[in-house]
Design a protein around this motif. Structure first.
Motif, PDB file in Angstrom:
ATOM      1  N   THR A 146      -5.269   0.543   1.055  1.00 48.31           N
ATOM      2  CA  THR A 146      -5.469  -0.034  -0.272  1.00 48.31           C
ATOM      3  C   THR A 146      -4.130  -0.473  -0.848  1.00 48.31           C
ATOM      4  O   THR A 146      -3.155   0.292  -0.842  1.00 48.31           O
ATOM      5  CB  THR A 146      -6.122   0.994  -1.222  1.00 48.31           C
ATOM      6  N   THR A 147      -4.063  -1.697  -1.360  1.00 40.65           N
ATOM      7  CA  THR A 147      -2.828  -2.221  -1.928  1.00 40.65           C
ATOM      8  C   THR A 147      -2.934  -2.341  -3.439  1.00 40.65           C
ATOM      9  O   THR A 147      -4.020  -2.281  -4.015  1.00 40.65           O
ATOM     10  CB  THR A 147      -2.505  -3.609  -1.336  1.00 40.65           C
TER      11      THR A 147
ATOM     12  N   SER B 225       0.852  -1.197   0.000  1.00 42.68           N
ATOM     13  CA  SER B 225       0.000   0.000   0.000  1.00 42.68           C
ATOM     14  C   SER B 225       0.880   1.236   0.000  1.00 42.68           C
ATOM     15  O   SER B 225       2.089   1.171   0.259  1.00 42.68           O
ATOM     16  CB  SER B 225      -0.907  -0.004   1.229  1.00 42.68           C
TER      17      SER B 225
ATOM     18  N   SER C  86      -3.832  -7.475  -6.953  1.00 43.48           N
ATOM     19  CA  SER C  86      -3.699  -6.152  -6.338  1.00 43.48           C
ATOM     20  C   SER C  86      -3.742  -6.237  -4.818  1.00 43.48           C
ATOM     21  O   SER C  86      -3.371  -5.285  -4.130  1.00 43.48           O
ATOM     22  CB  SER C  86      -4.804  -5.224  -6.838  1.00 43.48           C
ATOM     23  N   THR C  87      -4.222  -7.351  -4.284  1.00 41.48           N
ATOM     24  CA  THR C  87      -4.259  -7.549  -2.831  1.00 41.48           C
ATOM     25  C   THR C  87      -3.564  -8.850  -2.477  1.00 41.48           C
ATOM     26  O   THR C  87      -3.345  -9.721  -3.331  1.00 41.48           O
ATOM     27  CB  THR C  87      -5.701  -7.607  -2.293  1.00 41.48           C
TER      28      THR C  87
END
Length: 468
Positions: free
Chosen positions: A180-181, A106, A237-238
């Motif tokens: 948010t990553t 993040s 993305s996570t």
């Protein structure tokens, strides 16, 4: 009790007579009150115990009524320090080799150094994350760095963005972080005139530690997670990955040069534990109900056989509760696939109403139909939901058992009123009787005195006549 000098004139024990009269008057009603009070108190305690037992059972059912409790499959990681996983709907047995080369990160960015005590001109700070706008922070004239920090935290907390101030010997820096990553989720800050020292380019490195003449990312820009599944390259993305393996969710915990083995297999042990937990909770409830409804046989002093019923023996509410539970047990589950009856899992009802698990039959059933167990027990049409729902009418607030408790408390209150009325009436009756017997005793004393006086006069007259 009123007091008197017993039998001064009559020699009668007035206290004993009045006590006997009061007892004769009071005993029938007192016995009625005592019996009714004992019955109401015992029943109230039993109903409260029943409600507690039902609530405990429903709590146990709620804890079990989750997919994870009866999941037909389970996911096991060979190294939970690198990877963890859970099984959901649509999973299939299998083994996977997963290697994580980098984790998703993040954004964490910082301003250039700000001299301690600095205040700022009026203006605005516009925050963006990647290509998305986060919001605009209004800065009032003479605002401090801590005031700006607080404004960011207040306005952007729902976006997962937080701000803080880091201070060292050189000065202060405003640090902004996001939960948010993923790549291209860097935070940037555009500053209006007079606030240029607070501008941040989230894709660029901050100034050197010594000077920090510009704002930028701390450590590194954001990135996606990169990993392989059985050699196939993947990105996310996570670090919480869903959908890569059908029905399996896994979390990338740490990057490693070594692959982690993820095994999805039949959850025999977990299913066995959950099924036995269900049976244990049901049997505990049945045992509690049995203790509240049992009939005890004994022999009196004369050798005659007698029976004594518990507080809720032959109680219609208890019968209805037990019937509802048993109907749910023998009923068919609509979600169980190949399993529709509890007996298919080797669970049967014994003569005392409790359940028994045949371990061999259960093991065989799980080997063949493990995937159907979850639907049989859980969900809208599952056994656990149906059983718990059948008890709601009794256990819910102002349900049948609450109403019964209220009625019993009303009965006890009425009996207390009756007791007070009886005691008052008996006190007045005792005083009346004592007054009457004391009056009688006084009259007898007066008659005795008159009689003595007359006899004394007659004796004197007789003596005078004899002397003549």
């Amino acid at each position: 009790m009123s007091t008197s000098v017993n039998g001064v004139g009559s020699g009668i024990d007035i206290d004993s007579i009045v006590t006997a009269l009061v007892t004769a008057q009071k005993t029938p009603k007192q016995d009625q009150i005592d019996t009714a009070k004992t019955t109401a108190t015992t029943t109230l305690s039993a109903v409260s115990s029943l409600k507690s037992a039902l609530s405990t059972f429903q709590t146990a059912m709620t804890d079990l009524n989750e997919a994870k409790s009866f999941a037909g499959l389970t996911a096991t990681s060979s190294n939970s320090d690198n990877l963890t996983a859970t099984v959901g709907t649509g999973a299939a047995a299998g083994t996977y080799s997963i290697k994580t080369t980098q984790l998703a990160t993040s954004s964490k960015v910082a301003t250039q150094y700000i001299t301690s005590g600095t205040t700022f001109s009026a203006g605005t700070l516009t925050l963006t994350q990647g290509s998305s706008a986060l919001g605009t922070i209004k800065v009032a004239a003479n605002a401090s760095l801590s005031t700006i920090r607080d404004s960011i935290n207040t306005q952007l907390k729902s976006s997962g963005v937080t701000a803080n101030i880091i201070t060292d010997s050189t000065g202060q820096r405003l640090v902004i972080s996001s939960s948010t990553t993923g790549a291209s989720t860097d935070i940037s800050v555009a500053a209006s005139s007079g606030l240029e020292s607070l501008a941040i380019d989230g894709s660029a490195e901050t100034g050197s530690v010594a000077t920090a003449t510009k704002g930028g990312y701390v450590t590194a820009p954001t990135q996606d997670a990169e990993y392989t599944i059985d050699g196939l390259s993947m990105t996310s993305s996570t670090n919480d990955v869903s959908g890569a393996i059908s029905g399996v969710d896994f979390t990338l915990v740490a990057a490693s040069d070594t692959a982690t083995t993820l095994t999805v297999d039949t959850n025999t042990d977990g299913l066995t534990t959950s099924i036995n937990s269900f049976v244990s909770a049901y049997n505990t409830l049945m045992s509690s109900i049995d203790s509240l409804t049992s009939v005890t046989s004994s022999t009196d002093d004369d050798g005659n056989a007698t029976t004594t019923g518990a507080a809720l023996t032959s109680d219609s509410s208890v019968r209805n509760i037990v019937n509802s539970l048993r109907n749910a047990l023998v009923g068919s589950s609509t979600n169980g696939g190949t399993i529709s009856l509890l007996s298919q899992l080797g669970v049967s009802t014994q003569t005392d109403g409790t359940l028994k698990v045949d371990d061999d039959k259960l093991e065989t059933a799980l080997e063949a139909n493990a995937s159907s167990v979850e639907g049989f027990f859980t969900g809208t049409g599952g056994l656990i939901t149906r059983m718990s729902a059948s008890l709601d009418i009794y256990t819910q607030d102002n349900g049948l058992l609450d109403q019964r408790v209220d009625s019993l408390n009303d009965t006890l209150s009425d009996l207390a009123t009756q007791q007070t009325t009886l005691d008052t009436r008996m006190t007045k009756y005792e005083a009346t009787m004592m007054a009457k017997y004391n009056a009688m005793d006084t009259l007898v004393a007066q008659l005795n005195a008159t009689s003595t006086s007359v006899m004394t006069t007659l004796n004197a007259l007789n003596k005078t006549s004899s002397d003549s």
